[in-house]
Design an enzyme around this catalytic site. Structure first.
Site, PDB file in Angstrom:
ATOM      1  CD  GLU A   1      -7.791  -3.816   5.924  1.00  0.00           C
ATOM      2  OE1 GLU A   1      -7.481  -2.832   6.596  1.00  0.00           O
ATOM      3  OE2 GLU A   1      -8.932  -4.326   5.933  1.00  0.00           O
TER       4      GLU A   1
HETATM    5  N1  CAA Z   1      -1.753   7.748   5.035  1.00  0.00           N
HETATM    6  C1  CAA Z   1      -2.124   8.907   4.444  1.00  0.00           C
HETATM    7  N2  CAA Z   1      -1.622   9.312   3.249  1.00  0.00           N
HETATM    8  C2  CAA Z   1      -0.721   8.491   2.661  1.00  0.00           C
HETATM    9  C3  CAA Z   1      -0.309   7.269   3.221  1.00  0.00           C
HETATM   10  C4  CAA Z   1      -0.861   6.893   4.488  1.00  0.00           C
HETATM   11  N3  CAA Z   1      -0.547   5.751   5.095  1.00  0.00           N
HETATM   12  N4  CAA Z   1       0.577   6.675   2.388  1.00  0.00           N
HETATM   13  C5  CAA Z   1       0.727   7.490   1.341  1.00  0.00           C
HETATM   14  N5  CAA Z   1      -0.061   8.582   1.503  1.00  0.00           N
HETATM   15  C6  CAA Z   1      -0.184   9.753   0.599  1.00  0.00           C
HETATM   16  C7  CAA Z   1       1.146  10.486   0.499  1.00  0.00           C
HETATM   17  O1  CAA Z   1       1.276  11.440   1.524  1.00  0.00           O
HETATM   18  C8  CAA Z   1       1.042  11.120  -0.869  1.00  0.00           C
HETATM   19  O2  CAA Z   1       0.209  12.244  -0.810  1.00  0.00           O
HETATM   20  P1  CAA Z   1       0.663  13.663  -1.476  1.00  0.00           P
HETATM   21  O3  CAA Z   1       0.921  13.414  -2.910  1.00  0.00           O
HETATM   22  O4  CAA Z   1      -0.507  14.549  -1.218  1.00  0.00           O
HETATM   23  O5  CAA Z   1       1.900  14.073  -0.752  1.00  0.00           O
HETATM   24  C9  CAA Z   1       0.278  10.079  -1.674  1.00  0.00           C
HETATM   25  O6  CAA Z   1      -0.457   9.280  -0.718  1.00  0.00           O
HETATM   26  C10 CAA Z   1       1.169   9.185  -2.501  1.00  0.00           C
HETATM   27  O7  CAA Z   1       2.080   8.613  -1.625  1.00  0.00           O
HETATM   28  P2  CAA Z   1       3.382   7.863  -2.096  1.00  0.00           P
HETATM   29  O8  CAA Z   1       4.140   8.687  -3.096  1.00  0.00           O
HETATM   30  O9  CAA Z   1       4.087   7.442  -0.856  1.00  0.00           O
HETATM   31  O10 CAA Z   1       2.764   6.617  -2.877  1.00  0.00           O
HETATM   32  P3  CAA Z   1       3.429   5.278  -3.312  1.00  0.00           P
HETATM   33  O11 CAA Z   1       2.983   4.966  -4.672  1.00  0.00           O
HETATM   34  O12 CAA Z   1       4.897   5.266  -3.020  1.00  0.00           O
HETATM   35  O13 CAA Z   1       2.671   4.178  -2.367  1.00  0.00           O
HETATM   36  C11 CAA Z   1       2.153   2.901  -0.449  1.00  0.00           C
HETATM   37  C12 CAA Z   1       2.531   4.268  -1.027  1.00  0.00           C
HETATM   38  C13 CAA Z   1       2.287   3.067   1.061  1.00  0.00           C
HETATM   39  C14 CAA Z   1       3.079   1.792  -0.899  1.00  0.00           C
HETATM   40  C15 CAA Z   1       0.691   2.593  -0.854  1.00  0.00           C
HETATM   41  O14 CAA Z   1       0.579   2.330  -2.220  1.00  0.00           O
HETATM   42  C16 CAA Z   1       0.074   1.433  -0.081  1.00  0.00           C
HETATM   43  O15 CAA Z   1      -0.326   1.587   1.066  1.00  0.00           O
HETATM   44  N6  CAA Z   1      -0.064   0.238  -0.731  1.00  0.00           N
HETATM   45  C17 CAA Z   1      -0.733  -0.899  -0.132  1.00  0.00           C
HETATM   46  C18 CAA Z   1      -2.167  -0.913  -0.508  1.00  0.00           C
HETATM   47  C19 CAA Z   1      -2.980  -1.806   0.386  1.00  0.00           C
HETATM   48  O16 CAA Z   1      -2.868  -1.775   1.600  1.00  0.00           O
HETATM   49  N7  CAA Z   1      -3.871  -2.593  -0.202  1.00  0.00           N
HETATM   50  C20 CAA Z   1      -4.769  -3.405   0.538  1.00  0.00           C
HETATM   51  C21 CAA Z   1      -6.032  -3.579  -0.204  1.00  0.00           C
HETATM   52  S1  CAA Z   1      -7.486  -3.372   0.740  1.00  0.00           S
HETATM   53  C22 CAA Z   1      -7.766  -4.836   1.551  1.00  0.00           C
HETATM   54  O17 CAA Z   1      -6.949  -5.707   1.665  1.00  0.00           O
HETATM   55  C23 CAA Z   1      -9.112  -4.891   2.168  1.00  0.00           C
HETATM   56  C24 CAA Z   1      -9.672  -6.231   2.363  1.00  0.00           C
HETATM   57  O18 CAA Z   1     -10.480  -6.674   1.595  1.00  0.00           O
HETATM   58  C25 CAA Z   1      -9.339  -6.980   3.608  1.00  0.00           C
END
Ligand code: CAA
Length: 379
Positions: A363
């Site tokens: 996550e």
């Molecule tokens: N909450 C809400 N919106 C968010 C957000 C958040 N935490 N983070 C980014 N966004 C939105 C941004 O506001 C943006 O929206 P707009 O275009 O409308 O303005 C959009 O998402 C894109 O954001 P970024 O340009 O910041 O995107 P990025 O490519 O730089 O990536 C990141 C952002 C935070 C690195 C994201 O890719 C991320 O969280 N990555 C990790 C993914 C993850 O947690 N994976 C886990 C897999 S699930 C799992 O593990 C479950 C399981 O089985 C246990």
């Protein structure tokens, strides 16, 4: 500011504690050794209302707040983090996502049985080449009339083979970047949906983590969650809450290891007195307890912000970042307090140490949490 739990919160925590002692503790070492999913135990957790705790009772949920969920997660994770990751994914990723953004039909059909634990859910975002970089989705869904054709591979999926309902994130328009990503509900057993290999993991060995393959799977349009292009926001928002669940899991792993170390230190004698009477051990216990309490405050704060309808993305990332670090530190120290006994399975702390590591990875890794936190600080 009031640090007291209500009677209802204490009752939830006690019910979870009782359940873990009666149902999860016996057999936890064998399930870890054999990498066996706690199927019957998860079924009982469903019967007791732990699988859809925050869902509105009109969809068969418990109608509880996030703090109650965190308290239950903490207790269950003290004993069995494999059971608690299943619970976390079902509650905060699958049920929450469907309740918040699903249609009434989707809620009737999918949320109701998920909320009782009658069926389990899985959240499918990660791919072989899209882990932290979640925008780089290769799985694609092409619209053809009244359905989408889904193709691609997902990795590291919790409840991979045990789930019946899968929330799948896929690209619907590559030219639009993250705005071309959509979310779908896919059922187990649909033609072309293949459950791939089970991962042989360091920790949370009882949880079933699989890769999944989608080969021309037909997904009805009515199984899309929200509008086309909403999938990335859906995933991010869902993960904001999911991270509170994993932070609570990390807190529980740390607290479980600390409680074992405390009890052991009072029993084990060295140099003529219990090791708890040696300052070297007292300093360790003091550090562990302090770190756990600080992590607990962050986790409960994130839960309370969510319950109060405030923005909690920042707080949940902080809670997960810190609680997972504490889980790692405290479990390593708990093994140290146990000496040689800590290194063998019978004393539980080596398992908790192995389980702790994943909380810094799934996550969103610790580095991802720092990105979320710093972007919020700098905006
Ligand atoms: N909450 C809400 N919106 C968010 C957000 C958040 N935490 N983070 C980014 N966004 C939105 C941004 O506001 C943006 O929206 P707009 O275009 O409308 O303005 C959009 O998402 C894109 O954001 P970024 O340009 O910041 O995107 P990025 O490519 O730089 O990536 C990141 C952002 C935070 C690195 C994201 O890719 C991320 O969280 N990555 C990790 C993914 C993850 O947690 N994976 C886990 C897999 S699930 C799992 O593990 C479950 C399981 O089985 C246990």
């Amino acid at each position: 500011m009031n640090f007291e739990l209500t009677e209802e919160h204490i009752a939830v925590r006690d019910a979870a504690r009782e359940f873990t002692q009666a149902e999860l503790l016996p057999g936890v070492i064998d399930r870890d050794t054999e990498a066996r999913f706690p199927k019957e135990q998860i079924q009982k957790m469903g019967e007791l209302g732990f699988m859809g705790m925050m869902v509105d009772p009109k969809y068969n949920g418990g109608g509880m707040d996030t703090l109650s969920y965190v308290l239950a997660m903490e207790e269950i994770s003290k004993i069995d983090a494999s059971a608690s990751v299943s619970m976390s994914v079902n509650n905060s990723l699958v049920c929450w996502g469907l309740e918040k953004y699903g249609t009434e039909e989707q809620k009737e059909k999918y949320l109701k049985p998920l909320a009782t634990g009658e069926v389990l859910g899985a959240f499918c975002l990660s791919e072989p080449e899209a882990g932290s970089d979640a925008t780089s989705q290769r799985t694609e869904a092409k619209l053809e009339g009244d359905h989408y054709i889904l193709n691609g591979t997902k990795n590291w999926i919790t409840n991979g083979s045990s789930a019946s309902v899968y929330l799948v994130i896929a690209q619907t328009d590559a030219s639009k970047g993250h705005k071309g990503i959509s979310a779908f509900i896919v059922e187990k057993g649909w033609k072309g949906f293949i459950i791939g290999k089970k991962e042989d993991k360091l920790g949370i060995r009882g949880s079933d983590t699989h890769s999944l393959m989608f080969n021309d799977v037909k997904v009805p349009v009515e199984n899309r969650i929200g509008e086309e292009g909403f999938g990335f926001t859906f995933a991010m928002e869902t993960l904001n809450g999911g991270r509170i669940g994993i932070a609570a899991q990390a807190l529980g792993i740390a607290a479980g290891a600390y409680e074992l170390a405390l009890a052991y230190s009072k029993e084990r004698k060295a140099f003529g007195k219990p090791i708890s009477q040696h300052q070297a051990i007292q300093f360790k216990l003091a550090d562990m307890a302090t770190q756990i309490e600080a992590a607990r405050m962050l986790v409960y704060k994130a839960a309370c912000l969510k319950d109060q309808g405030e923005d909690y993305a920042h707080a949940s990332a902080m809670a997960k970042l810190y609680a997972s670090e504490v889980a790692m530190n405290v479990t390593v120290e708990a093994v140290q307090v146990h000496g040689g006994y800590g290194y063998v399975k019978e004393y539980h702390v080596e398992r908790l140490m192995r389980d702790a590591k994943i909380t810094q990875i799934y996550e969103g890794t610790s580095e991802i949490q720092k990105i979320v936190i710093s972007r919020n600080l700098l905006k």
